[in-house]
Structures are given as structure tokens and as C-alpha cells.
Design an enzyme around this catalytic site. Structure first.
Site, PDB file in Angstrom:
ATOM      1  N   GLY A 274      39.598  42.037  34.849  1.00  0.00           N
ATOM      2  CA  GLY A 274      40.318  42.068  35.549  1.00  0.00           C
ATOM      3  C   GLY A 274      40.843  40.817  36.673  1.00  0.00           C
ATOM      4  O   GLY A 274      39.901  39.899  36.979  1.00  0.00           O
ATOM      5  N   CYS A 275      41.722  40.224  36.589  1.00  0.00           N
ATOM      6  CA  CYS A 275      41.971  38.991  37.354  1.00  0.00           C
ATOM      7  C   CYS A 275      41.344  38.796  38.702  1.00  0.00           C
ATOM      8  O   CYS A 275      40.722  38.432  39.119  1.00  0.00           O
ATOM      9  CB  CYS A 275      43.407  37.587  37.070  1.00  0.00           C
ATOM     10  SG  CYS A 275      44.731  39.557  37.374  1.00  0.00           S
TER      11      CYS A 275
END
Length: 324
Positions: free
Chosen positions: A134-135
Site C-alpha cells: 500500500g502507499c
């Protein structure tokens, strides 16, 4: 040439992947799949692609592609793989959160390896399937991994991170509306964000012992980027901390430690992550900045593909920051 396909190529991450793959010297973009846009030119969805490609969306993927990127909404990747089967040699890179958790990294006979190149490069190079991080997770893990690996992540970590509006996806929502987002800021999912699980697992695998993370995610009034600040107890000097981080990322082509305070514009439109360290009264402050759509998603996915196919990690990812 690597024959690549993109599944769900009408959102932000899909659009960035299309742009990267079209200009990748080792890749032929074979198809872009969409259930609702069959036959429509890609540039109708992404006007900046006018003159760059004549591809149109298809509603049937090529089962023999060398690599397929899944850019579907969270929870949809498994359903798609149930509906469409691919050859045993086809590599899968999933950009959703479906296969990131340790207890859910298998789909049938496919095992998904967590794809953070800075600490899993060897495993990624041997992998058939990748769960792209995920970012927020990428920004936070890169900020804390050197401490975890050195056995120095022993105290509570306080995390404050702001993401741009593209982090919410291309779909319509109240908090993504321009009139709401502009000149505004808000906190969401305090202490419970879905990326915490993968962060915890990654840090524990690196050497941290049950790290206590207090994470406050915020929505920013800008389109793209993540600006994260983290602090925790640290007994050493700032010089020792800089040496520790510099040594850890010595062979990482996209993660850099700088003695100059960082800002978002120096990483937007790149696959880079920049880290800055500051010591104050026994607390080490780490500032971590990256582009949520590139190093936090599509760029990192291409970096993982490069590793899987044995080509230099930088290939197709030498990108210019906006600067101003």
C-alpha cells in the site's frame, strides 16, 4: 519483449501503469481490460495518451501474457482470478490489498510475495506473484525499516501522514469532491487504517519486536503525494542515525537519505522516496515523502516486474520530478 496486460485500466493506478508500460523499453503493452469500455480508445479515458497509442480496451484478457497487473478495487482480485485463468508462466502483480496479509497470501496454487523491493528484492526476483504494498505502508515502512533491522525499534512510534486526493481512487465520493477537498484537511481512520497490518508484519519480519504504532492518516488538499512524519525514542546521535539509514539503502536505487529537509514536489511524478532525519531530545524524527501513485503503487509495481524478469530495477522508471 515482456508482454504485459493491465486489468482495470481506467482508474488512477491503471492509468499510471499504462503510461509507464508504454514507455518501458523492455515491455510490449499487449492489452488493457475493462468490462465497461470495450472498443473505446485509451485516450478517451486518458486524453494525454492521444498520439501515443492506438490501443483500445478489451473485455477478454490474453491468458498467455507474460505479466498481468491487477488494478481492481479492493476485494475484486480474487473474484477476477476465479473468473479468468492464466498460464502457469504468467506472473501476476496485484495492486489491491487482497493478498498483502500474511494469512491470505495464497490464491489456489499461487503464492503472493509481499513486494517491497528495499527489503524483499531476492524473494521478489524468484516470485511468480506479487502483492504490491500500500502507499501509506510504503512510506512508513521505508521510514522505519533501518531501525527495525538494527534492533532499535523498541519504543512506541507516532505517525502522522497526509495523502493526496488520488489516494481515494477515481470514484466519486463526498471527500474527493473538489469543493470539499480544496482549502480543506481532515483526519480519517485514526489508529485503525487498513495498512497497519502489513506495516506491522513487515517491521516484525525485519527485526522489530511487536512494534507499537499510533498512526493518524490525513486527507490533504492536493492531488498526489504522501508526506509522512514519524518519531520514536532513539539513544544514538544524528550522525549515527544518518549512517545507519544510508548504509541500509546503499543498494536501493529509488530510496535516498538527505540532510536537507524534504518536500513533496521533489518526488512527485517519480518512483523515488526521500527520507530526512532529525534528532530532538532523544526522539528521532523521520520525514518520508513519495508519490502515492508511483512509488506507492504503479511505479513500485513496475519495479517489482523488473526484478521478476531479471532486468535492472531502474528500467522504465527514470522519471522527472515536477520541481515547481
Amino acid at each position: 519483449m515482456i508482454r504485459a496486460g493491465v486489468i482495470g485500466g481506467s482508474g488512477y493506478t491503471g492509468g499510471e501503469l499504462i503510461r509507464l508500460l508504454l514507455h518501458h523499453p523492455e515491455v510490449h503493452l499487449d492489452f488493457v481490460f475493462s468490462r465497461t469500455r470495450r472498443g473505446e480508445s485509451l485516450y478517451r479515458t486518458f486524453p494525454d495518451l492521444l498520439g501515443q497509442t492506438n490501443l483500445t480496451y478489451v473485455d477478454r484478457p490474453n491468458a498467455e501474457a507474460d505479466v498481468v497487473f491487477l488494478c481492481l478495487g479492493h476485494g475484486n482480485s480474487g473474484r477476477f482470478l476465479e473468473e479468468w485463468s492464466f498460464g502457469t508462466d504468467t506472473r501476476i502483480v496485484d495492486l489491491s490489498n487482497e493478498f498483502r496479509a500474511l494469512e491470505n497470501r495464497w490464491f489456489g496454487e499461487r503464492e503472493f510475495i509481499y513486494g517491497l523491493p528495499e527489503c524483499h528484492a531476492d524473494a521478489i526476483a524468484k516470485a511468480q506473484n506479487i502483492a504490491n504494498p500500500g502507499c501509506f505502508a510504503t512510506a512508513i515502512e521505508l521510514a522505519l525499516l533501518p531501525l527495525a533491522a538494527a534492533g532499535l525499534l523498541r519504543e512506541t512510534v507516532h505517525i502522522n501522514a497526509v495523502t493526496g486526493s488520488t489516494g481515494a481512487g477515481a470514484g466519486l465520493s463526498e471527500t474527493a469532491h473538489f469543493s470539499w477537498r480544496n482549502n480543506n484537511m481532515s483526519v480519517y481512520k485514526p489508529f485503525t487504517h487498513q495498512h497497519l497490518g502489513e506495516i506491522q508484519e513487515t517491521l516484525e519480519k525485519a527485526g522489530a519486536v511487536d512494534p507499537e504504532l499510533y498512526f493518524l492518516p490525513h486527507r490533504g488538499n492536493f492531488p498526489r503525494g504522501i508526506f509522512a512524519t514519524l518519531y520514536t525514542a532513539y539513544a544514538g546521535s544524528i550522525e549515527q542515525a544518518i549512517d545507519l539509514y544510508t548504509a541500509y539503502y546503499e543498494n536501493a536505487p529509488f530510496t535516498f537519505v538527505t540532510e536537507v529537509p524534504v518536500n513533496l514536489k521533489q518526488v512527485i511524478n517519480t518512483n523515488a522516496a526521500h527520507l530526512h532525519l532529525h534528532l530532538h531530545q532523544g526522539k528521532l524524527l523521520i520525514t518520508s515523502v513519495l508519490d502515492n501513485l508511483l512509488k506507492g503503487a504503479s511505479g513500485q509495481a513496475v519495479e517489482n516486474m523488473n526484478l521478476m524478469f531479471g532486468i535492472p530495477r531502474e528500467t522504465g522508471l527514470t522519471l522527472k520530478a515536477i520541481g515547481f
